[in-house]
Write a protein that holds these residues in place. Structure first.
Motif, short mmCIF file in Angstrom:
data_model
loop_
_atom_site.label_atom_id
_atom_site.label_comp_id
_atom_site.label_asym_id
_atom_site.label_seq_id
_atom_site.Cartn_x
_atom_site.Cartn_y
_atom_site.Cartn_z
N PRO A 1 -2.27 -6.72 -11.83
CA PRO A 1 -3.36 -6.94 -12.46
C PRO A 1 -4.46 -7.47 -11.50
N PRO A 2 -5.09 -7.63 -12.07
CA PRO A 2 -6.56 -8.46 -10.59
C PRO A 2 -6.32 -9.36 -11.01
N PRO A 3 -6.61 -10.24 -10.26
CA PRO A 3 -6.50 -12.35 -9.71
C PRO A 3 -7.00 -12.55 -10.84
N GLY A 4 -6.21 -13.41 -11.99
CA GLY A 4 -6.25 -13.86 -13.00
C GLY A 4 -6.14 -12.67 -14.06
N ASN A 5 -4.92 -12.04 -14.23
CA ASN A 5 -4.55 -11.41 -15.41
C ASN A 5 -6.05 -10.64 -16.07
N ALA A 6 -7.17 -10.46 -15.25
CA ALA A 6 -8.36 -9.87 -16.51
C ALA A 6 -8.59 -8.88 -16.08
N PRO A 7 -9.17 -7.79 -16.99
CA PRO A 7 -10.15 -6.65 -16.03
C PRO A 7 -11.33 -8.07 -15.20
N ASP A 8 -11.68 -6.85 -14.16
CA ASP A 8 -12.19 -7.11 -13.26
C ASP A 8 -13.33 -5.58 -12.73
N PRO A 9 -14.57 -6.64 -13.09
CA PRO A 9 -15.38 -5.04 -12.51
C PRO A 9 -15.35 -4.77 -11.02
N LEU A 10 -14.59 -4.98 -10.89
CA LEU A 10 -14.98 -3.80 -9.25
C LEU A 10 -13.21 -3.15 -9.02
N LEU A 11 -11.82 -3.93 -10.42
CA LEU A 11 -10.96 -3.15 -9.79
C LEU A 11 -10.61 -2.76 -10.84
N GLY B 1 3.69 -1.34 -30.18
CA GLY B 1 2.33 -1.58 -29.60
C GLY B 1 1.92 -2.82 -28.29
N GLY B 2 1.29 -2.76 -27.64
CA GLY B 2 1.23 -3.87 -26.14
C GLY B 2 0.93 -3.69 -25.36
N LYS B 3 1.58 -4.41 -24.06
CA LYS B 3 1.89 -3.72 -22.63
C LYS B 3 3.53 -4.19 -22.71
N PRO B 4 4.03 -3.28 -21.99
CA PRO B 4 5.19 -3.63 -21.59
C PRO B 4 5.39 -5.04 -21.13
N PRO B 5 6.95 -6.14 -21.08
CA PRO B 5 6.44 -7.14 -20.38
C PRO B 5 7.19 -7.67 -19.37
N ILE B 6 5.47 -8.25 -18.77
CA ILE B 6 5.71 -8.90 -17.56
C ILE B 6 4.94 -9.87 -17.25
N ALA B 7 5.59 -10.65 -16.27
CA ALA B 7 4.56 -11.94 -16.38
C ALA B 7 3.72 -12.77 -14.71
N PRO B 8 3.12 -11.65 -15.56
CA PRO B 8 2.09 -11.71 -14.38
C PRO B 8 1.89 -13.11 -13.59
N ALA B 9 1.62 -13.09 -11.85
CA ALA B 9 1.17 -14.17 -11.81
C ALA B 9 -0.19 -14.64 -10.95
N ALA B 10 -1.26 -14.98 -11.43
CA ALA B 10 -2.55 -14.64 -9.76
C ALA B 10 -2.12 -15.13 -8.75
N VAL B 11 -2.72 -13.94 -7.86
CA VAL B 11 -3.15 -13.75 -6.84
C VAL B 11 -4.34 -14.03 -6.23
N HIS B 12 -4.59 -14.64 -5.21
CA HIS B 12 -5.96 -15.05 -4.76
C HIS B 12 -5.79 -14.06 -3.15
N MET B 13 -6.62 -12.91 -3.43
CA MET B 13 -6.42 -11.92 -2.35
C MET B 13 -7.70 -12.36 -1.10
N PRO B 14 -7.42 -12.15 0.03
CA PRO B 14 -8.27 -12.42 1.16
C PRO B 14 -9.56 -11.93 1.15
N PRO B 15 -10.62 -12.33 2.30
CA PRO B 15 -11.37 -12.12 1.72
C PRO B 15 -11.62 -10.46 2.48
#
Length: 381
Positions: A295-305, A324-338
């Motif tokens: 998942p993108p940072p913030g676990n939400a759809p991203d306009p670039l990813l 239905g629904g997504k598989p059981p995953i516990a996502p964590a926010a990831v802040h990518m480097p520039p």
């Protein structure tokens, strides 16, 4: 926690890339989607290396191969043609012929090249069969009508996955209908989200159509290659900068990049999914690809990813809830480097800087967080 572990593996790739051995790797000749007016046909590459490409180390398709390797699945490459003289594709390309540009051969290799005896580069789905569909002129230029005919030929040739690298900047009714009909026939259409320079991205077709999966490229540090996404539909992301692969007229290696190259990683993953779960519909395949992505940072759809970066193993093995629904995953926010420079001349020093940042993040995920949990710590909601 699966997402944390997955991103830790991605960050580990960056630290490998920053090592001195990576900076000493041979320079590979480039392949572009279109030849300039002064260029002749692409000549064979005389450069080879056993180094594992960064994209391969990030995606780890070998983890999926214990379940399926793409056998039994036909992937169409709608591009500049496919030259099957490379041993990596021997015996598995239908309609092989001249590929003056070399781009179609490069893309076919990313999807289905067999592993080399001494290691190094391999395709995502090395057991898949390729059907070559030339949809460009001698120099790599395409039109919407020709691409539409190419998609129809691909489906008629038995392709369940249609990689449309020969994208155009303007669609038409014939192209839109070809994509709809391909989906109705049980095929998944995968295409680049955009064309042009990273800072001047132009929406491309058929990727802009809702029935197609539009893919954008990421750099070795996980950041998007594109700097902006005006009017561009992105469904998924995949490695697409400084990519190593085969080319025409032999077994030498080349380098290329772009959203079309990134789309090849998704096409290969779709072939793996179909090899393991052949009864899935196009809609079910798309769902798997999206819902099991990093998942993108913030676990939400991203306009670039879009929904995130493709994950071959999870796309095969994830078990979805019956309701239905997504598989059981516990996502964590990831802040990518520039973002880093994504040209083939990118320096090891820049990558090393990114590596230092992400290694620190991995240390936190691997050491500090587990110790905190032993003391009863829990992340804030």
């Amino acid at each position: 926690m699966r997402t944390c572990a997955k991103w830790a593996a991605v960050f580990g790739v960056i630290s490998v890339l920053s090592a001195p051995a990576a900076s000493a790797a041979p320079d590979l000749p480039p392949i572009t989607p279109v030849l300039s007016s002064y260029q002749g046909c692409r000549t064979a590459s005389t450069v080879d290396t056993n180094d594992i490409p960064w994209a391969q180390a990030m995606l780890r398709p070998d983890r999926a191969w214990q379940h399926a390797n793409g056998a039994g699945v036909t992937v169409a490459v709608v591009d500049t043609g496919v030259d099957a003289t490379s041993p990596a594709l021997a015996g598995r390309v239908a309609n092989a012929g001249e590929d003056c540009v070399g781009h179609g051969t490069f893309v076919a290799g990313l999807i289905a090249a067999t592993p080399r005896q001494d290691g190094g580069f391999t395709g995502i789905a090395p057991g898949a069969r390729i059907v070559a569909v030339r949809a460009t002129d001698h120099a790599g230029n395409a039109t919407a009508d020709v691409v539409a005919n190419g998609i129809r030929s691909a489906v008629a040739g038995g392709a369940r996955v249609v990689q449309v690298s020969a994208a155009v900047t303007e669609g038409n009714g014939a192209l839109a209908a070809a994509v709809r009909d391909a989906t109705a026939a049980g095929a998944v259409v995968i295409a680049p989200a955009s064309t042009g320079d990273p800072d001047k991205a132009v929406p491309s077709f058929p990727g802009a159509y809702p029935e197609a999966i539009a893919v954008s490229a990421i750099a070795p540090n996980g950041a998007p290659v594109r700097t902006s996404a005006p009017q561009i539909k992105v469904d998924l992301a995949a490695p697409g900068a400084m990519m190593t692969g085969i080319g025409p007229r032999g077994n030498g290696l080349f380098v290329s990049g772009g959203d079309a190259v990134a789309a090849a990683q998704v096409s290969g993953t779709a072939a793996l999914v179909l090899s393991y779960r052949p009864a899935l519909s196009p809609q079910e395949i798309v769902r798997r690809l999206r819902d099991t992505a990093y998942p993108p940072p913030g676990n939400a759809p991203d306009p670039l990813l879009g929904s995130g970066v493709i994950d071959p193993e999870a796309a095969l093995t994830a078990e979805f809830p019956a309701a239905g629904g997504k598989p059981p995953i516990a996502p964590a926010a990831v802040h990518m480097p520039p973002p880093v420079d994504t040209t083939p001349e990118v320096t090891a020093a820049v990558v090393a800087t990114a590596a230092a940042v992400v290694i620190a993040a991995v240390t936190i995920a691997a050491v500090i967080i587990p110790r905190g949990r032993k003391r009863g710590w829990r992340p804030a909601p």
